[in-house]
Design a protein around this motif. Structure first.
Motif, PDB file in Angstrom:
ATOM      1  N   GLN A 266      28.629   9.751 -24.234  1.00  0.00           N
ATOM      2  CA  GLN A 266      29.824   9.300 -23.102  1.00  0.00           C
ATOM      3  C   GLN A 266      31.235   9.661 -23.665  1.00  0.00           C
ATOM      4  O   GLN A 266      31.599   8.959 -24.440  1.00  0.00           O
ATOM      5  CB  GLN A 266      29.801   7.954 -22.496  1.00  0.00           C
ATOM      6  N   ALA A 267      31.819  10.684 -23.044  1.00  0.00           N
ATOM      7  CA  ALA A 267      33.097  10.911 -23.287  1.00  0.00           C
ATOM      8  C   ALA A 267      34.112  10.334 -22.421  1.00  0.00           C
ATOM      9  O   ALA A 267      33.692   9.772 -21.450  1.00  0.00           O
ATOM     10  CB  ALA A 267      33.273  12.590 -22.967  1.00  0.00           C
ATOM     11  N   PRO A 268      35.449   9.996 -22.843  1.00  0.00           N
ATOM     12  CA  PRO A 268      36.446   9.405 -21.915  1.00  0.00           C
ATOM     13  C   PRO A 268      36.354   9.890 -20.537  1.00  0.00           C
ATOM     14  O   PRO A 268      36.553  11.087 -20.359  1.00  0.00           O
ATOM     15  CB  PRO A 268      37.542   9.446 -22.792  1.00  0.00           C
ATOM     16  N   GLY A 269      36.168   9.139 -19.574  1.00  0.00           N
ATOM     17  CA  GLY A 269      36.434   9.505 -18.320  1.00  0.00           C
ATOM     18  C   GLY A 269      35.115  10.020 -17.600  1.00  0.00           C
ATOM     19  O   GLY A 269      35.074  10.662 -16.517  1.00  0.00           O
ATOM     20  N   LYS A 270      34.317  10.097 -18.580  1.00  0.00           N
ATOM     21  CA  LYS A 270      32.907  10.823 -18.056  1.00  0.00           C
ATOM     22  C   LYS A 270      31.860   9.902 -17.943  1.00  0.00           C
ATOM     23  O   LYS A 270      31.876   8.883 -18.629  1.00  0.00           O
ATOM     24  CB  LYS A 270      32.689  12.042 -18.831  1.00  0.00           C
ATOM     25  N   GLU A 271      30.846  10.410 -17.137  1.00  0.00           N
ATOM     26  CA  GLU A 271      29.584   9.527 -17.232  1.00  0.00           C
ATOM     27  C   GLU A 271      28.480   9.782 -18.393  1.00  0.00           C
ATOM     28  O   GLU A 271      28.813  10.884 -18.958  1.00  0.00           O
ATOM     29  CB  GLU A 271      28.887   9.856 -15.776  1.00  0.00           C
TER      30      GLU A 271
ATOM     31  N   PRO B 198      34.469  21.131 -29.745  1.00  0.00           N
ATOM     32  CA  PRO B 198      35.231  19.964 -29.166  1.00  0.00           C
ATOM     33  C   PRO B 198      34.724  19.329 -27.941  1.00  0.00           C
ATOM     34  O   PRO B 198      34.861  17.993 -27.973  1.00  0.00           O
ATOM     35  CB  PRO B 198      36.553  20.667 -28.716  1.00  0.00           C
ATOM     36  N   GLU B 199      33.799  19.878 -27.154  1.00  0.00           N
ATOM     37  CA  GLU B 199      33.287  19.310 -25.890  1.00  0.00           C
ATOM     38  C   GLU B 199      32.186  18.285 -26.267  1.00  0.00           C
ATOM     39  O   GLU B 199      31.568  17.650 -25.428  1.00  0.00           O
ATOM     40  CB  GLU B 199      32.784  20.406 -25.156  1.00  0.00           C
ATOM     41  N   ASP B 200      31.642  18.579 -27.644  1.00  0.00           N
ATOM     42  CA  ASP B 200      31.014  17.537 -28.043  1.00  0.00           C
ATOM     43  C   ASP B 200      31.516  16.115 -28.252  1.00  0.00           C
ATOM     44  O   ASP B 200      30.504  15.046 -28.907  1.00  0.00           O
ATOM     45  CB  ASP B 200      30.093  17.891 -29.257  1.00  0.00           C
ATOM     46  N   THR B 201      32.641  16.043 -28.480  1.00  0.00           N
ATOM     47  CA  THR B 201      33.432  14.747 -28.706  1.00  0.00           C
ATOM     48  C   THR B 201      32.905  13.526 -27.653  1.00  0.00           C
ATOM     49  O   THR B 201      33.062  13.787 -26.468  1.00  0.00           O
ATOM     50  CB  THR B 201      34.791  14.960 -28.580  1.00  0.00           C
ATOM     51  N   ALA B 202      32.444  12.576 -28.138  1.00  0.00           N
ATOM     52  CA  ALA B 202      32.090  11.439 -27.268  1.00  0.00           C
ATOM     53  C   ALA B 202      31.624  10.381 -28.125  1.00  0.00           C
ATOM     54  O   ALA B 202      31.295  10.306 -29.402  1.00  0.00           O
ATOM     55  CB  ALA B 202      30.894  11.834 -26.476  1.00  0.00           C
ATOM     56  N   VAL B 203      31.242   9.089 -27.367  1.00  0.00           N
ATOM     57  CA  VAL B 203      30.415   8.158 -28.248  1.00  0.00           C
ATOM     58  C   VAL B 203      29.024   8.656 -27.934  1.00  0.00           C
ATOM     59  O   VAL B 203      28.423   8.650 -26.928  1.00  0.00           O
ATOM     60  CB  VAL B 203      30.812   6.910 -27.720  1.00  0.00           C
ATOM     61  N   TYR B 204      28.272   8.336 -29.168  1.00  0.00           N
ATOM     62  CA  TYR B 204      26.875   8.752 -28.914  1.00  0.00           C
ATOM     63  C   TYR B 204      26.097   7.317 -29.173  1.00  0.00           C
ATOM     64  O   TYR B 204      26.322   6.742 -30.091  1.00  0.00           O
ATOM     65  CB  TYR B 204      26.391   9.604 -30.053  1.00  0.00           C
ATOM     66  N   TYR B 205      25.096   7.049 -28.137  1.00  0.00           N
ATOM     67  CA  TYR B 205      24.381   6.281 -28.196  1.00  0.00           C
ATOM     68  C   TYR B 205      22.758   6.456 -28.288  1.00  0.00           C
ATOM     69  O   TYR B 205      22.331   7.639 -27.876  1.00  0.00           O
ATOM     70  CB  TYR B 205      24.222   5.303 -26.796  1.00  0.00           C
TER      71      TYR B 205
ATOM     72  N   ASN C 123      14.761   0.926 -22.370  1.00  0.00           N
ATOM     73  CA  ASN C 123      14.910  -0.629 -22.640  1.00  0.00           C
ATOM     74  C   ASN C 123      15.783  -1.250 -23.497  1.00  0.00           C
ATOM     75  O   ASN C 123      16.433  -2.491 -23.531  1.00  0.00           O
ATOM     76  CB  ASN C 123      13.527  -1.271 -22.805  1.00  0.00           C
ATOM     77  N   TYR C 124      16.058  -0.489 -24.406  1.00  0.00           N
ATOM     78  CA  TYR C 124      16.768  -1.103 -25.846  1.00  0.00           C
ATOM     79  C   TYR C 124      17.976  -0.098 -25.842  1.00  0.00           C
ATOM     80  O   TYR C 124      17.398   1.318 -26.010  1.00  0.00           O
ATOM     81  CB  TYR C 124      15.903  -1.291 -26.838  1.00  0.00           C
ATOM     82  N   TRP C 125      19.154  -0.586 -26.239  1.00  0.00           N
ATOM     83  CA  TRP C 125      20.122   0.292 -26.623  1.00  0.00           C
ATOM     84  C   TRP C 125      20.712   0.011 -28.119  1.00  0.00           C
ATOM     85  O   TRP C 125      20.932  -1.172 -28.370  1.00  0.00           O
ATOM     86  CB  TRP C 125      21.004   0.179 -25.483  1.00  0.00           C
ATOM     87  N   GLY C 126      21.309   0.984 -28.847  1.00  0.00           N
ATOM     88  CA  GLY C 126      22.172   0.557 -30.085  1.00  0.00           C
ATOM     89  C   GLY C 126      23.614   0.594 -29.633  1.00  0.00           C
ATOM     90  O   GLY C 126      23.825   1.193 -28.432  1.00  0.00           O
ATOM     91  N   GLN C 127      24.298   0.300 -30.550  1.00  0.00           N
ATOM     92  CA  GLN C 127      25.818   0.490 -30.341  1.00  0.00           C
ATOM     93  C   GLN C 127      26.291   1.984 -30.424  1.00  0.00           C
ATOM     94  O   GLN C 127      25.353   2.446 -31.085  1.00  0.00           O
ATOM     95  CB  GLN C 127      26.585  -0.618 -31.161  1.00  0.00           C
ATOM     96  N   GLY C 128      27.339   2.257 -30.151  1.00  0.00           N
ATOM     97  CA  GLY C 128      27.747   3.592 -29.856  1.00  0.00           C
ATOM     98  C   GLY C 128      28.277   4.023 -31.335  1.00  0.00           C
ATOM     99  O   GLY C 128      28.835   2.983 -32.087  1.00  0.00           O
ATOM    100  N   THR C 129      28.114   5.359 -31.610  1.00  0.00           N
ATOM    101  CA  THR C 129      28.885   5.688 -32.741  1.00  0.00           C
ATOM    102  C   THR C 129      29.695   7.058 -32.408  1.00  0.00           C
ATOM    103  O   THR C 129      29.282   7.805 -31.648  1.00  0.00           O
ATOM    104  CB  THR C 129      27.840   6.318 -33.907  1.00  0.00           C
ATOM    105  N   GLN C 130      31.190   6.949 -32.759  1.00  0.00           N
ATOM    106  CA  GLN C 130      31.905   7.964 -32.326  1.00  0.00           C
ATOM    107  C   GLN C 130      31.810   9.141 -32.980  1.00  0.00           C
ATOM    108  O   GLN C 130      32.006   9.284 -34.250  1.00  0.00           O
ATOM    109  CB  GLN C 130      33.521   7.295 -32.464  1.00  0.00           C
ATOM    110  N   VAL C 131      31.823  10.364 -32.307  1.00  0.00           N
ATOM    111  CA  VAL C 131      32.000  11.698 -32.862  1.00  0.00           C
ATOM    112  C   VAL C 131      33.133  12.253 -32.261  1.00  0.00           C
ATOM    113  O   VAL C 131      33.291  12.350 -31.060  1.00  0.00           O
ATOM    114  CB  VAL C 131      30.396  12.416 -32.558  1.00  0.00           C
ATOM    115  N   THR C 132      34.089  12.703 -33.223  1.00  0.00           N
ATOM    116  CA  THR C 132      34.995  13.528 -32.756  1.00  0.00           C
ATOM    117  C   THR C 132      35.316  14.892 -33.478  1.00  0.00           C
ATOM    118  O   THR C 132      35.069  14.893 -34.698  1.00  0.00           O
ATOM    119  CB  THR C 132      36.414  12.693 -33.161  1.00  0.00           C
ATOM    120  N   VAL C 133      35.286  16.083 -32.493  1.00  0.00           N
ATOM    121  CA  VAL C 133      35.576  17.239 -33.101  1.00  0.00           C
ATOM    122  C   VAL C 133      36.733  17.860 -32.774  1.00  0.00           C
ATOM    123  O   VAL C 133      37.124  18.121 -31.806  1.00  0.00           O
ATOM    124  CB  VAL C 133      34.185  17.951 -32.454  1.00  0.00           C
TER     125      VAL C 133
END
Length: 124
Positions: free
Chosen positions: A38-43, A89-96, A112-122
């Protein structure tokens, strides 16, 4: 099942990262795992998925990452990896990462189950 995502960071365009999704709980091999971002402002969007072993461990990738990302699983370590190469750069997002029994799905509500996100910044 509890999931812990890790491996994000800051990387230059063209670089690589490996994300990990470590699972605790039993019968991890029975679960499919999906990666979403999920990138800022995007679904939130589907990135890649891998089915459970009984379903053959089939994999699937979003068109935007096909040929650059590779998903794999190590059931002995209860971990799923997302190898990301030639990052843009378009890959920049929080990855879950997320888990569901059986076969992967591209639809996040089916997990059913989700982890916390990890930030990827390119950076460009």
């Amino acid at each position: 099942v509890q999931l812990q995502a890790s491996g994000g960071g800051l990387v230059q365009a063209g670089g690589s990262l490996r994300l990990s999704c470590a699972a605790s709980g039993r019968a991890f091999s029975a679960y499919a795992v999906g990666w979403f971002r999920q990138a800022p402002g995007k679904e939130r969007e589907f990135v890649s998925g891998i089915s459970n072993i009984r379903s053959g461990g089939s994999t699937y990738y979003a068109d935007s990452v096909k040929g650059r990302f590779t998903i794999s699983r190590d059931n002995t370590e209860s971990t799923v990896y997302l190898h990301m190469n030639n990052l843009e750069p378009e890959d920049t997002a929080v990855y879950y990462c997320a888990a569901r029994p059986g076969v992967y799905s591209t639809h996040s509500p089916l997990y059913n189950y989700w982890g916390q996100g990890t930030q990827v910044t390119v950076s460009s």
